[in-house]
Design an enzyme around this catalytic site. Structure first.
Site, PDB file in Angstrom:
ATOM      1  N   CYS A 382       0.536  51.138  66.092  1.00 13.07           N
ATOM      2  CA  CYS A 382       1.338  52.240  66.850  1.00 13.07           C
ATOM      3  C   CYS A 382       2.697  52.091  66.658  1.00 13.07           C
ATOM      4  O   CYS A 382       3.054  52.462  65.425  1.00 13.07           O
ATOM      5  CB  CYS A 382       0.914  52.275  68.516  1.00 13.07           C
ATOM      6  SG  CYS A 382       1.372  53.898  68.964  1.00 13.07           S
ATOM      7  N   HIS A 508      -4.741  52.289  68.386  1.00 11.31           N
ATOM      8  CA  HIS A 508      -4.969  50.952  68.900  1.00 11.31           C
ATOM      9  C   HIS A 508      -6.210  50.531  68.689  1.00 11.31           C
ATOM     10  O   HIS A 508      -7.056  50.563  69.517  1.00 11.31           O
ATOM     11  CB  HIS A 508      -4.513  51.237  70.423  1.00 11.31           C
ATOM     12  CG  HIS A 508      -3.124  51.695  70.883  1.00 11.31           C
ATOM     13  ND1 HIS A 508      -2.136  50.501  70.853  1.00 11.31           N
ATOM     14  CD2 HIS A 508      -2.523  52.850  70.962  1.00 11.31           C
ATOM     15  CE1 HIS A 508      -0.963  51.141  71.032  1.00 11.31           C
ATOM     16  NE2 HIS A 508      -1.150  52.372  71.133  1.00 11.31           N
ATOM     17  N   GLU A 510      -6.920  47.419  68.847  1.00 11.43           N
ATOM     18  CA  GLU A 510      -7.186  46.500  69.844  1.00 11.43           C
ATOM     19  C   GLU A 510      -8.106  46.994  70.951  1.00 11.43           C
ATOM     20  O   GLU A 510      -8.707  46.217  71.703  1.00 11.43           O
ATOM     21  CB  GLU A 510      -5.928  45.940  70.355  1.00 11.43           C
ATOM     22  CG  GLU A 510      -5.041  46.605  71.375  1.00 11.43           C
ATOM     23  CD  GLU A 510      -4.106  47.691  70.526  1.00 11.43           C
ATOM     24  OE1 GLU A 510      -4.362  48.023  69.652  1.00 11.43           O
ATOM     25  OE2 GLU A 510      -3.111  48.100  71.568  1.00 11.43           O
TER      26      GLU A 510
HETATM   27  N1  GLN Z   1       6.906  54.999  71.327  1.00  9.70           N
HETATM   28  C1  GLN Z   1       5.920  55.526  70.448  1.00  9.70           C
HETATM   29  C2  GLN Z   1       5.546  56.910  70.538  1.00  9.70           C
HETATM   30  O1  GLN Z   1       5.448  57.302  71.569  1.00  9.70           O
HETATM   31  C3  GLN Z   1       4.989  54.401  70.183  1.00  9.70           C
HETATM   32  C4  GLN Z   1       4.023  54.356  71.125  1.00  9.70           C
HETATM   33  C5  GLN Z   1       3.110  53.139  71.376  1.00  9.70           C
HETATM   34  O2  GLN Z   1       3.226  52.301  70.639  1.00  9.70           O
HETATM   35  N2  GLN Z   1       2.086  53.388  71.991  1.00  9.70           N
HETATM   36  O3  GLN Z   1       5.099  57.559  69.749  1.00  9.70           O
END
Ligand code: GLN
Length: 555
Positions: A382, A508, A510
Site C-alpha cells: 500500500c 494488503h 497480509e
Molecule cells: N495513505 C495512503 C493512501 O491513502 C496509503 C494507505 C495505506 O497504506 N493503507 O492511499
C-alpha cells in the site's frame, strides 16, 4: 439451528481471547464442524477504521470492505470460516442503528432503553451470523468482565442462552492465574472474583480457560473447579507458548477442550480430530532450516499489534521455505536520523508497510532507494508501493520533488494522487477504497508467476493511487506494471526489472495469508530474502578465500 459459544475475558485485558476463540474454531473445524467467528466490541467507535494503530493495533479489512478489529485476523488465519462486516459489531454501531430507528420513528413513541432495545439489537447481531452454513458460531465479547461498557453485551448473551435453551450454548471464560514470584505461588482469587461477577449477571461459565506462566497443578484445578462451580475437566490450562501462537490449539486439544464442547453442544462431528497439517507447521517452526532477517520499516514499530497481520504473513512465508523469519523492526524516523546503513545493513529483505500521514515518509523513501540500488529484496504494501514509486520518480527518472499529493499537495510531480472517487469525500469513517477488488496480472512478471493465475482479488484500504500520467516515464526506467484493476485501470502492482525481487502492491495481501496457505507474494519475498542471504554468505566466503594466507593468519 447453529449452536453458540461465547468467549468472555476476566481479570485483565490482552489475555488472548481472540487467539483462544480462533483456536476453538480450528479444533472444531478439525473434526468437520462448520464454524463462524464473531467479535463484539464494547467501545463507542462505530468501527475500528478511525482508530489510531497505537491505541488499537492494526485495522483489519474484510472482503466486503469493513474496517474491523484485528482479532478477525486470527479468525481468518486459524479457520476457513467466512469473515465479513457482520463478524464485528461495536457498541457504537449498535447504538447508531438504534438512534437511526428512533429518528425514523420506528419505536412509535416508546422509551428506548438498554434493556430491551440495546440488548435486542445485540441479539440481532448474533442472529445475522447464525446462518445455515454454520454449525457453531463463536462470539468473542471484547473488554473485561466488570467493565461498565461490557454490561449490555453480557446481558444480551445471557438472554440468548435462556432463549435458545440449555445444550445449545456454551460460555467459555478466559482468565488469568497470576504467579507471585515472591510466594512461588499461582493465585486463583482474581479468577474467582471474575467468575463471581459473571454469575451475578446470571452467566455460569461452562468452561474456564486459565492463562498461566507456570503449570497449573491438580490442587489449583480443584480449587478453581470448586469455587467457580465448573467441572474439573472443564478447567483448562493455557500456558504461555514458547515457539509460536500456533501452538495454542494443540495445547487446548491435548486437554480435550474440543471433546468437551462437542459433548456439551451435542455436535455431530464428521470425523475424528485431524490436526496433521497444523502439527506439521509447528514442526517447521520448532526446527527451521535457517533464519532469515527481514527489516520492516514503519511508523508504528513500537507496537507489535500495529503490523500484526504483516508479521504473521512473514512467518507464513518462512513456513513455505522451512525457515524462520526474524523481524528487525526499524522506525523510518531512525533512518531519517542515522541514514539507511545503520539500520538496514545485513537485512536480507526490506518491507515497507501501509500508513497515513507524513511522519517518517522520507525515511521510507530512503529505505526503498537502498533496496533498489543495493539489490536487496523489497516488498511494498500500500503506502510501501507509493513510496517505491516516489523514490523511482525522484532518483531514477530525474523528476526532482516528485511526491504524493497526500504529503505535498503542491508537488511539481504528483506521481501519487487522490483517486477520482475520493475527490468529493469529506467524512472519515468507512470512506476509503475498501475491500476486495480484482487485479489482472501481466503475464511473465514476478507477480504473475507467484500467483500462477491470470486474475486475483485482493483487499484494499487507501485513497491515493499511482498517477497514470507518469506510467511511461517510470516504465522507461524499468518499472513494470504487473497488476492492474481491469475496471478502473488503476495500477495495483509494480515491480522492477533488473532487480532480484522488488515488488510493491497497492493492496494488503497480509489479510489473505494463513499458516496453512502462505500468501504467494509473502512466500516469494521470503524466498528471495533467503537467496539474498545465501549470496551474501557466498560473497563473504569468496572474499576471505581471496585473502593471502599470511593475511588470513593475521586476521
Ligand atoms: N495513505 C495512503 C493512501 O491513502 C496509503 C494507505 C495505506 O497504506 N493503507 O492511499
Amino acid at each position: 439451528m447453529s449452536r453458540h459459544i461465547f468467549v468472555t475475558g476476566g481479570v485483565v485485558s490482552s489475555l488472548g481471547k481472540g487467539l483462544t476463540a480462533a483456536s476453538i474454531g480450528l479444533l472444531l473445524e478439525s473434526r468437520g464442524v462448520r464454524v463462524r467467528l464473531q467479535k463484539l466490541d464494547p467501545y463507542l467507535n462505530v468501527d475500528a477504521g478511525t482508530m489510531n494503530p497505537f491505541q488499537h493495533g492494526e485495522v483489519y479489512v474484510t472482503p466486503d470492505g469493513a474496517e474491523t478489529d484485528l482479532d478477525l485476523g486470527h479468525y481468518e488465519r486459524f479457520t476457513k470460516g467466512v469473515v465479513d462486516r457482520n463478524s464485528n459489531f461495536t457498541a457504537g454501531r449498535i447504538y447508531r442503528t438504534i438512534l437511526e430507528k428512533e429518528r425514523r420513528g420506528d419505536y412509535l413513541g416508546g422509551t428506548i432503553q438498554v434493556i430491551p432495545h440495546v440488548t435486542n439489537e445485540i441479539k440481532e447481531a448474533l442472529r445475522v451470523v447464525a446462518t445455515d452454513d454454520a454449525d457453531v458460531v463463536i462470539t468473542e465479547v471484547g473488554g473485561t468482565v466488570g467493565d461498565i461498557e461490557s454490561l449490555p453485551f453480557l446481558e444480551a448473551i445471557r438472554q440468548w442462552g435462556l432463549e435458545v435453551g440449555r445444550g445449545r450454548v456454551a460460555y467459555v471464560h478466559l482468565t488469568l492465574l497470576p504467579f507471585l514470584r515472591a510466594a512461588g505461588e499461582v493465585k486463583t482469587k482474581p479468577s474467582q472474583h471474575s467468575v463471581a461477577q459473571l454469575r451475578e449477571i446470571g452467566i455460569q461459565p461452562d468452561v474456564l480457560i486459565c492463562r498461566t506462566e507456570v503449570p497449573m497443578d491438580e490442587g489449583i484445578r480443584g480449587k478453581l473447579s470448586m469455587f467457580c462451580n465448573v467441572p474439573r475437566d472443564a478447567v483448562i490450562e493455557e500456558r504461555d507458548v514458547e515457539v509460536s501462537i500456533y501452538e495454542v490449539p494443540l495445547v487446548l486439544a491435548r486437554q480435550g477442550l474440543d471433546d468437551l464442547l462437542v459433548k456439551m453442544l451435542g455436535l455431530t462431528t464428521a470425523h475424528e480430530r485431524n490436526l496433521d497439517e497444523w502439527t506439521r507447521i509447528l514442526e517447521i517452526l520448532r526446527s527451521p532450516r535457517e533464519t532469515v532477517e527481514i527489516a520492516v520499516v514503519g511508523k508504528y514499530i513500537a507496537l507489535h499489534d500495529a503490523y500484526k497481520s504483516i508479521y504473521e504473513s512473514l512467518a507464513h512465508g518462512g513456513i513455505a521455505h522451512g525457515v524462520r523469519v526474524k523481524i528487525r523492526k526499524v522506525s523510518s524516523e531512525a533512518i531519517e536520523r542515522d541514514g539507511p546503513e545503520a539500520h538496514l545493513r545485513g537485512a536480507a529483505g526490506i518491507l515497507v508497510p501501509g500508513g497515513f500521514g507524513d511522519r517518517g515518509i522520507e525515511g521510507k523513501v530512503t529505505a526503498a532507494r537502498y533496496a533498489r540500488e543495493r539489490k536487496v529484496p523489497y516488498y511494498g504494501l500500500c503506502l510501501g508501493m507509493q513510496i517505491a514509486t516516489i523514490e523511482m520518480a525522484r532518483n531514477a527518472c530525474g523528476l526532482s520533488g516528485a511526491h504524493s499529493t497526500e504529503f505535498a499537495p503542491g508537488t511539481p510531480h504528483p506521481v501519487i494522487t487522490l483517486m477520482d472517487a475520493q475527490k468529493e469525500v469529506t467524512a472519515k469513517g468507512g470512506t476509503m477504497r475498501l475491500g476486495a477488488y480484482a487485479c489482472r496480472l501481466t503475464p511473465g512478471t514476478k507477480a504473475a508467476r507467484a500467483y500462477g493465475v491470470p486474475e486475483v482479488r485482493e483487499r484494499h484500504r487507501h485513497r491515493f493511487e499511482l498517477n497514470n500520467r507518469y506510467r511511461a516515464a517510470l516504465a522507461e526506467r524499468g518499472m513494470i506494471f504487473s497488476g492492474v484493476n481491469p475496471e478502473l485501470d488503476l495500477v495495483e502492482i509494480v515491480e522492477l526489472a533488473d532487480h532480484p525481487w522488488f515488488v510493491a502492491v497497492q493492496f494488503h495481501p497480509e489479510y489473505q495469508s494463513k499458516p496453512t496457505a502462505p500468501h504467494p507474494l509473502f512466500r516469494d519475498f521470503v524466498g528471495a530474502a533467503v537467496e539474498q542471504q545465501h549470496r551474501e554468505v557466498a560473497t563473504a566466503r569468496q572474499a576471505s578465500a581471496a585473502q593471502s594466507p599470511t593475511e588470513a593468519i593475521r586476521n
